[in-house]
Design a protein around this motif. Structure first.
Motif, PDB file in Angstrom:
ATOM      1  N   GLY A   1       0.805  -1.217   0.000  1.00 24.77           N
ATOM      2  CA  GLY A   1       0.000   0.000   0.000  1.00 24.77           C
ATOM      3  C   GLY A   1       0.837   1.265   0.000  1.00 24.77           C
ATOM      4  N   THR A   2       2.066   1.172   0.520  1.00 26.82           N
ATOM      5  CA  THR A   2       2.931   2.350   0.549  1.00 26.82           C
ATOM      6  C   THR A   2       3.387   2.755  -0.847  1.00 26.82           C
ATOM      7  N   LEU A   3       3.244   1.878  -1.839  1.00 22.25           N
ATOM      8  CA  LEU A   3       3.683   2.197  -3.200  1.00 22.25           C
ATOM      9  C   LEU A   3       2.916   3.374  -3.779  1.00 22.25           C
ATOM     10  N   GLY A   4       1.780   3.713  -3.190  1.00 24.03           N
ATOM     11  CA  GLY A   4       1.016   4.864  -3.652  1.00 24.03           C
ATOM     12  C   GLY A   4       1.786   6.168  -3.569  1.00 24.03           C
ATOM     13  N   PHE A   5       2.821   6.218  -2.715  1.00 20.94           N
ATOM     14  CA  PHE A   5       3.649   7.416  -2.604  1.00 20.94           C
ATOM     15  C   PHE A   5       4.811   7.417  -3.593  1.00 20.94           C
ATOM     16  N   LEU A   6       5.261   6.223  -4.022  1.00 21.26           N
ATOM     17  CA  LEU A   6       6.481   6.136  -4.825  1.00 21.26           C
ATOM     18  C   LEU A   6       6.194   6.113  -6.319  1.00 21.26           C
ATOM     19  N   ILE A   7       5.230   5.297  -6.728  1.00 18.75           N
ATOM     20  CA  ILE A   7       4.905   5.202  -8.151  1.00 18.75           C
ATOM     21  C   ILE A   7       4.049   6.405  -8.537  1.00 18.75           C
ATOM     22  N   PRO A   8       4.467   7.167  -9.544  1.00 19.02           N
ATOM     23  CA  PRO A   8       3.709   8.373  -9.902  1.00 19.02           C
ATOM     24  C   PRO A   8       2.337   8.043 -10.468  1.00 19.02           C
ATOM     25  N   PRO A   9       1.383   8.990 -10.309  1.00 11.65           N
ATOM     26  CA  PRO A   9       1.509  10.295  -9.646  1.00 11.65           C
ATOM     27  C   PRO A   9       1.520  10.171  -8.129  1.00 11.65           C
ATOM     28  N   SER A  10       2.238  11.062  -7.448  1.00 11.64           N
ATOM     29  CA  SER A  10       2.416  10.944  -6.008  1.00 11.64           C
ATOM     30  C   SER A  10       2.169  12.283  -5.335  1.00 11.64           C
ATOM     31  N   ASN A  11       1.263  12.301  -4.355  1.00  7.69           N
ATOM     32  CA  ASN A  11       1.001  13.541  -3.614  1.00  7.69           C
ATOM     33  C   ASN A  11       2.231  13.999  -2.829  1.00  7.69           C
ATOM     34  N   ILE A  12       2.952  13.040  -2.243  1.00  8.71           N
ATOM     35  CA  ILE A  12       4.154  13.372  -1.464  1.00  8.71           C
ATOM     36  C   ILE A  12       5.204  14.025  -2.357  1.00  8.71           C
ATOM     37  N   MET A  13       5.374  13.511  -3.584  1.00  3.90           N
ATOM     38  CA  MET A  13       6.363  14.089  -4.496  1.00  3.90           C
ATOM     39  C   MET A  13       5.991  15.516  -4.894  1.00  3.90           C
ATOM     40  N   ILE A  14       4.695  15.783  -5.010  1.00  2.80           N
ATOM     41  CA  ILE A  14       4.268  17.143  -5.325  1.00  2.80           C
ATOM     42  C   ILE A  14       4.647  18.085  -4.182  1.00  2.80           C
ATOM     43  N   ILE A  15       4.393  17.654  -2.945  1.00  6.52           N
ATOM     44  CA  ILE A  15       4.751  18.463  -1.777  1.00  6.52           C
ATOM     45  C   ILE A  15       6.253  18.700  -1.739  1.00  6.52           C
ATOM     46  N   TYR A  16       7.032  17.645  -1.942  1.00  8.51           N
ATOM     47  CA  TYR A  16       8.493  17.771  -1.923  1.00  8.51           C
ATOM     48  C   TYR A  16       8.966  18.701  -3.036  1.00  8.51           C
ATOM     49  N   GLY A  17       8.392  18.542  -4.226  1.00  4.09           N
ATOM     50  CA  GLY A  17       8.806  19.366  -5.350  1.00  4.09           C
ATOM     51  C   GLY A  17       8.537  20.840  -5.105  1.00  4.09           C
TER      52      GLY A  17
END
Length: 434
Positions: A147-163
């Protein structure tokens, strides 16, 4: 500087212990620091800063992906995924236990949320696996890990925040998450195959033998997987085909999700109301956290805290590898008390200068940070995925954490591997850029 840092942590943890929302805690802490240690017009500064942050163009993709996740949460996509993946998973050792990992991988490429991925896939897969007699330990553990793959495989909400907070290209971050995401999913599947080979009783006797489905069954599975494939093409196809930016691809995804929900007959007035309320609540929560973190980060930078911490870490003489090991331990400990969003927004203003000074690529560090945030999702007592699964199964948090431990260890090992071989994350963005 020591006095400033002490005041920051005292105020921060005092408000957290008092139960104040994390977004307000971060904003108030930054405001107190500026009020105590600098004589500046805070009313004008904070109002202007709030407007600048919340109207950032790159943040537009975030509410759109949240809306898409809310729409999919109320469709029959999870049931279609299970039926569609069953004939293919039956070809592998461990049989249908792979449905959790493959299903989460596919849904992760549609929704940018780890919690939504876990909830949607687990809602149908857990009940079906347990009804068929599969091991509950592996079914629950693999769901929590995958279930944690939702953050790693795009699109990712966490990656948007980090970016947005780290001023890093979101499109390149999305690209960098592909190979690590699918490799990590492969590691989870390899462990399931090994685990069930060592303990065959985890698979019901009637399903231990490899069974090749008929052509008719494979045809049905392709049809059942159609909605998921359609949405992946909508989001990722439009973005990497050069037809849309990440924000525009999110809008295309919302339109595709509405089409899927409409075809499945799920767009009732009640459902639309639930989608709207859920989206607004989630967006408001994340916006408040991002704003609070930005205020605290700017206050810390204005007071020179990141530079001082970076100088202190440099004086320790840690090698690049030991610095990353220290960060893994730091985030694992932090993950016991904070959720993933809060971890990133609280630590990034201080950690980012240290990482850049050590010579690490910001794109690579984004993937690294997502991996350690994924670990936090399954680290008790505040592992959010553990709470999601507890709501699905009503099992104790201790049991869920215990059966999830092998997947947490796999993620720790994989993070170290990505540190030793950074091209796992950097090769694809570099190749596409060239």
């Amino acid at each position: 500087m020591l006095e400033i840092v002490i005041v920051m942590f005292v105020v921060l943890f005092a408000f957290l212990a008092g139960g104040l929302w994390i977004g307000w805690t971060l904003a108030v802490t930054g405001t107190v620091l500026l009020a105590v240690f600098r004589d500046i017009p805070l009313d004008k500064l904070l109002a202007q800063y709030a407007w600048n942050i919340l109207t950032t163009q790159e943040l537009l993709a975030l509410p759109l992906f949240i809306v898409m996740g809310e729409i999919l949460f109320r469709t029959r996509l999870s049931q279609s995924l299970f039926r569609g993946l069953t004939p293919w998973a039956a070809l592998l050792p461990g049989r249908l236990l792979h449905v959790n990992v493959i299903g989460c991988t596919i849904f992760a490429a549609i929704s940018g949320s780890s919690a939504a991925t876990t909830q949607v896939v687990g809602r149908i897969s857990l009940a079906e696996l347990l009804k068929r007699g599969y091991s509950k330990d592996v079914a629950v553990g693999s769901l929590a890990g995958a279930g944690t793959l939702g953050f790693l495989i795009p699109p990712s909400n966490i990656m948007i925040i980090y970016g947005v907070l780290g001023d890093v290209s979101i499109a390149k971050l999305f690209t960098a998450g592909f190979i690590p995401g699918f490799l990590l999913a492969g590691c989870f599947m390899a462990w399931i195959m090994l685990h069930t080979a060592l303990r065959p009783e985890m698979v019901p006797a009637a399903e231990r033998k490899v069974r090749v489905a008929s052509r008719a069954e494979f045809a049905v599975s392709v049809r059942e997987l159609g909605p998921a494939v359609f949405l992946i093409l909508c989001v990722l196809g439009s973005m990497y085909g050069g037809l849309a930016t990440p924000s525009e691809a999110a809008a295309v995804g919302v339109l595709g999700a509405l089409v899927v929900a409409g075809v499945q007959g799920e767009l009732s007035r009640t459902a639309l109301r639930a989608i709207a309320i859920g989206s607004v609540q989630t967006c408001a929560m994340i916006a408040l956290i991002v704003l609070g973190a930005s205020i605290l980060g700017s206050a810390a930078a204005f007071l020179g805290i990141p530079a001082a911490v970076a100088a202190f870490v440099s004086s320790l003489g840690l090698s690049s590898f030991m610095l990353i090991v220290a960060l893994i331990v730091f985030y694992l400990i932090l993950g016991c008390f904070l959720d993933g969003f809060s971890m990133i927004v609280m630590t990034l203003p201080i950690v980012m200068p240290i990482v850049k000074a050590a010579g690490f690529d910001p794109i690579w560090f984004g993937v690294f940070l997502v991996l350690v945030v994924e670990m936090a999702q399954i680290t008790p007592p505040v592992g959010f995925n553990l709470f999601v699964i507890q709501g699905l199964t009503e099992d104790g948090l201790g049991y869920i954490a215990r059966v999830t431990l092998p997947y947490l260890l796999i993620m720790v090992g994989f993070t170290i591997l990505v540190t030793v071989l950074p091209d796992i994350a950097l090769w694809l963005p570099r190749y596409l850029s060239s």
